[in-house]
Design a protein around this motif. Structure first.
Motif, short mmCIF file in Angstrom:
data_model
loop_
_atom_site.label_atom_id
_atom_site.label_comp_id
_atom_site.label_asym_id
_atom_site.label_seq_id
_atom_site.Cartn_x
_atom_site.Cartn_y
_atom_site.Cartn_z
N ALA A 119 0.83 -1.21 0.00
CA ALA A 119 0.00 0.00 0.00
C ALA A 119 0.86 1.26 0.00
O ALA A 119 0.36 2.36 -0.21
CB ALA A 119 -0.92 0.00 1.21
N GLU A 120 2.16 1.11 0.24
CA GLU A 120 3.10 2.23 0.33
C GLU A 120 2.64 3.25 1.37
O GLU A 120 2.57 4.44 1.10
CB GLU A 120 3.25 2.90 -1.05
CG GLU A 120 3.86 1.97 -2.08
CD GLU A 120 3.73 2.53 -3.50
OE1 GLU A 120 3.65 3.75 -3.63
OE2 GLU A 120 3.72 1.72 -4.44
N GLY A 154 -7.77 8.18 -1.74
CA GLY A 154 -6.87 7.32 -2.49
C GLY A 154 -6.07 6.41 -1.58
O GLY A 154 -5.85 5.24 -1.89
N MET A 155 -5.66 6.93 -0.44
CA MET A 155 -4.88 6.11 0.50
C MET A 155 -5.72 4.98 1.06
O MET A 155 -5.27 3.85 1.23
CB MET A 155 -4.34 6.98 1.65
CG MET A 155 -3.21 7.90 1.24
SD MET A 155 -3.01 9.27 2.39
CE MET A 155 -2.12 8.50 3.72
N ARG A 209 -6.03 2.36 -1.47
CA ARG A 209 -4.77 1.63 -1.61
C ARG A 209 -4.62 0.60 -0.50
O ARG A 209 -4.24 -0.55 -0.74
CB ARG A 209 -3.60 2.61 -1.56
CG ARG A 209 -2.81 2.61 -2.83
CD ARG A 209 -2.11 3.90 -3.08
NE ARG A 209 -1.17 4.26 -2.04
CZ ARG A 209 -0.75 5.51 -1.85
NH1 ARG A 209 -1.21 6.47 -2.63
NH2 ARG A 209 0.10 5.79 -0.90
N ALA A 254 -4.55 -3.36 -0.98
CA ALA A 254 -3.39 -4.11 -0.51
C ALA A 254 -3.83 -5.33 0.31
O ALA A 254 -3.22 -6.40 0.21
CB ALA A 254 -2.49 -3.22 0.33
N GLY A 290 -8.32 5.85 -7.69
CA GLY A 290 -6.88 5.72 -7.47
C GLY A 290 -6.11 6.33 -8.62
O GLY A 290 -6.63 6.50 -9.73
N PHE A 318 -1.43 3.37 -9.05
CA PHE A 318 -2.24 2.39 -8.35
C PHE A 318 -2.93 1.46 -9.34
O PHE A 318 -2.92 0.24 -9.18
CB PHE A 318 -3.27 3.10 -7.48
CG PHE A 318 -4.28 2.20 -6.87
CD1 PHE A 318 -3.92 1.37 -5.82
CD2 PHE A 318 -5.56 2.14 -7.37
CE1 PHE A 318 -4.85 0.52 -5.27
CE2 PHE A 318 -6.49 1.29 -6.82
CZ PHE A 318 -6.14 0.47 -5.77
N LYS A 348 -0.63 -0.99 -10.75
CA LYS A 348 -0.30 -2.00 -9.76
C LYS A 348 -1.40 -3.05 -9.66
O LYS A 348 -1.14 -4.24 -9.58
CB LYS A 348 -0.15 -1.30 -8.41
CG LYS A 348 0.86 -1.94 -7.52
CD LYS A 348 1.21 -0.98 -6.42
CE LYS A 348 2.26 -1.56 -5.53
NZ LYS A 348 2.67 -0.63 -4.49
N CYS A 349 -2.64 -2.55 -9.68
CA CYS A 349 -3.78 -3.46 -9.63
C CYS A 349 -3.73 -4.43 -10.79
O CYS A 349 -3.94 -5.63 -10.63
CB CYS A 349 -5.09 -2.68 -9.71
SG CYS A 349 -5.40 -1.66 -8.30
#
Lengths: 281, 400
Positions: free
Chosen positions: B144-145, B160-161, B164, B168, B187, B191, B194-195
């Protein structure tokens, strides 16, 4: 590893034994979820509060204080209860608050989980078990205060005090079972919730919460019929070490509650998809 | 050996009610019916309609089914049934294996608790055990950074966080069947990439049902498709491209619109020039020359303006612009129609429908005079379907 197969269709399997087995195995499977949700709710409830846990017993304490005042000032003449009145009143209001909370718990918990119910498939039993955990936690705190009362007013220690947690469990089970039966309908119509609150207000006066069961008259008849009476009375008797009144009725109530609890759970389980459909359509 | 069937859907239907009060009343009735076994046939009651009607499909491991259709076509209802959230009114779903759903990210979050605590909440809701989460919590935080903010209450996270963190946790699922709703639309770009990487990773081991309005995404990962309209499957099969074309053709609102007009241009018109004059439907084969006829009439005489001819795809994304031409010191007279022929040789746009927008600019300082969107349209025909906008002519030579 064989893959687990799930079938969704309109028809329901109505073999009660199988349904109850499934329900119990889901309760077991979701034990972590139930615990996690309970921790989440309890932490969430108290983290944003300065007084924190104190809120758990302010209501019963206040109710008890009013009755103690009414009694001691002579405004109301309450027949002798056999134990110090503050202990009587506080134990009564406290047990009453635990029972009403238990009745409301299944509906409240289901309601607050609406959002995840319509998005994620998880064992619904977890919500009810979460409710039980939370009730037991809150009740546990209240009981600690009650014990302080018992010793402060010189009732002293009796071995029956050790039975108190078991009776508490019975009270929570009783309330949850009633609440669970009302939840499916209550999720659809808000009237149900309002009615519960309304009716309970009257039932309190038909329960030996702040005064004992009268010697005769119509109220005695009503109170002895009321299934909450034996729970409150037996709990209080355990507290003061007196001889148990209504022990038979209490045993019957508990014996009936246990199977009813599982039946209510099965009904709840079957109802949830219908409720979700109506809520999120 | 073909892979085993993980999802089997037969004759699936679901009805909904249009009126809340009636809906609640039916809800109560259904409660009692379902407690008596629900064996009777269901037909539409007053004020009800079929939200999903007679859907059939099979999905094997490694396959991805795309569900497309405009809003309210019944896609989400179908997903809810697949996920077991609501029961069908007719038909049957058989799911084999662990089912994961990316319908809502971050379910079970309590905003007041920290990110770390909420990993446990969300994980529990998704069906992980405590031990599993304990083992994965560091990995989740890294994915999730959010290491820096992991002990901050989630209510202070940006949306957005939150998403994420939710993804994650969900990404740790190893489902046999994965149901994805429109969650990936939110996102930022990183993101989304990444998904997709994550989905690509699990795709071979999983049967995926994917709902999206983003056709490039659908054509990228799906190998089966159902186009739904009013609860019914109007197109179903493995020809993803065809279904997407049909989907687009349902939005036939391609009226041209004047975006900007300073009043100096009387008329501008762009048309495709056909080899065969009879051709009505503006079809061009891939690799042919794109030839346009442009007619212009101005109110007051001026230097010949510059044209920005922009080609947009079905989703109104500009994909190309034609080279500009400056006609030095030549003027158009007022009320005098001028006609140009514009040629772009060997058009290499991939198969699909395109729109032409035009901006007319003053020659001296490129000041805009007129801009019209969707002035004209044409279709490129080719055997292959690609979701990339260009299919570039290429030759291969074996060197060794």
């Amino acid at each position: 590893m064989a893959l687990q197969t799930k079938i969704y269709q309109k028809e329901n399997n109505l073999r009660l034994g199988k349904l109850i087995r499934e329900s119990i195995s889901d309760m077991y499977a979701s034990r972590f979820l139930a615990k996690q949700l309970a921790i989440r709710d309890i932490k969430g409830q108290y983290r944003q509060s300065y007084l924190g846990l104190i809120w758990a017993f302010i209501t019963p304490l206040a109710t008890a204080a009013i009755w103690i005042f009414l009694n001691s000032s002579g405004t109301l003449r309450i027949s002798d209860t056999g134990i110090p009145y503050p202990v009587f009143a506080f134990s009564g209001t406290l047990l009453w608050s635990i029972i009403t909370e238990s009745i409301n718990a299944p509906m409240n918990n289901t309601n607050s989980a609406r959002n995840i119910l319509s998005k994620i498939n998880f064992p619904k039993e977890a919500l009810i078990i979460t409710g039980l955990y939370k009730l037991l936690f809150n009740s546990g705190i209240k009981v600690l205060l009650l014990f302080v009362f018992v010793f402060a007013f010189g009732v002293g220690f009796h071995w029956t005090l050790l039975l108190f947690p078991l009776i508490l469990l019975a009270a929570v089970l009783f309330g949850t079972t009633i609440g669970l039966f009302l939840t499916p309908l209550g999720m659809l119509y808000t009237d149900v919730n309002r009615t519960i609150g309304f009716v309970l207000r009257f039932v309190m006066y038909a329960t030996p919460v702040v005064y004992a069961v009268p010697k005769d008259g119509i109220l005695k008849w009503v109170m002895e019929l009321n299934p909450i009476t034996p729970i409150v009375t037996v709990a209080r008797d355990a507290l003061v070490g007196g001889d148990f009144h209504y022990l038979l009725y209490f045993s019957i109530v508990v014996a009936v509650c246990v199977p009813l609890f599982f039946i209510a759970m099965v009904i709840y389980r079957i109802s949830i998809p219908i409720i979700v459909e109506r809520l999120s359509a | 050996m073909s892979e085993e069937v993980l999802v089997q859907v037969e004759g699936l239907s679901k009805k909904f009610c249009k009126d809340l009060k009636t809906s609640l009343l039916y809800g109560v009735k259904d409660l009692f019916y379902s407690l008596s076994g629900n064996t009777s046939e269901r037909s539409l009651r007053n004020k009800e309609f079929w939200a999903v009607k007679d859907i059939n499909f099979e999905l094997r491991r490694g396959e991805c089914l795309g569900l497309i259709g405009h809003n309210g076509a019944g896609k989400s209802t179908l997903l809810k049934m697949l996920n077991g959230l609501i029961n069908p009114d007719a038909g049957k779903i058989t799911m084999r294996g662990r089912v994961g759903a990316l319908i809502e990210l971050g379910a079970g979050f309590n905003p007041i608790l920290s990110g770390r605590e909420n990993i446990y909440n969300n994980g529990a809701v998704l069906g992980f055990s405590k031990k599993e989460i304990d083992g994965k919590v560091e990995e989740i935080i890294d994915f999730a950074e959010l290491r820096e903010f992991i002990d901050m209450p989630v209510q202070n996270y940006s949306s957005g966080m939150k998403v994420r963190l939710g993804f994650a946790v969900a990404a740790q699922m190893e489902p046999d069947v994965l149901i994805i709703d429109e969650v990936l639309a939110v996102g930022d770009l990183g993101f989304v990439l990444k998904c997709f990487k994550q989905i690509d990773r699990i795709l071979p081991k999983t049967a995926i049902v994917f709902v999206s309005h983003s056709m490039p995404m659908v054509s990228r990962i799906c190998n089966q498709i159902i186009l739904m309209d009013q609860g019914e499957a109007v197109f179903q099969g493995t020809d993803v491209g065809k279904a997407i074309d049909k989907y687009y053709s349902r939005f036939s609102d391609n009226e041209s619109s004047v975006v900007f007009d300073d009043g100096s241009i009387e008329k501008v018109e762009v048309n495709l020039i056909h080899e065969k004059a009879s051709s009505e439907n503006k079809i061009l084969h891939w690799g042919e020359d794109l030839r346009l006829q442009l007619k212009l009439k101005v109110k007051a005489s001026m230097e010949i303006p510059v044209f920005n001819i922009i080609i947009m795809d079905k989703e109104q994304r500009p994909v190309a612009i034609l080279e500009r031409k400056y006609f030095e010191s030549r003027t158009v007279e007022a009320q005098n129609e001028v006609e140009f022929t514009i040629t772009h040789p060997n058009v290499q746009l991939s198969k699909g429908i395109y729109f032409i927008s035009i901006a007319v600019l003053k020659q001296v300082n490129l000041e805009p005079l007129l801009r019209i969107n969707n002035l004209s349209t044409f279709q490129i025909v080719h055997d292959e379907q690609h979701w990339q906008p260009f299919l570039l002519k290429t030759s291969y030579d074996i060197v060794r």
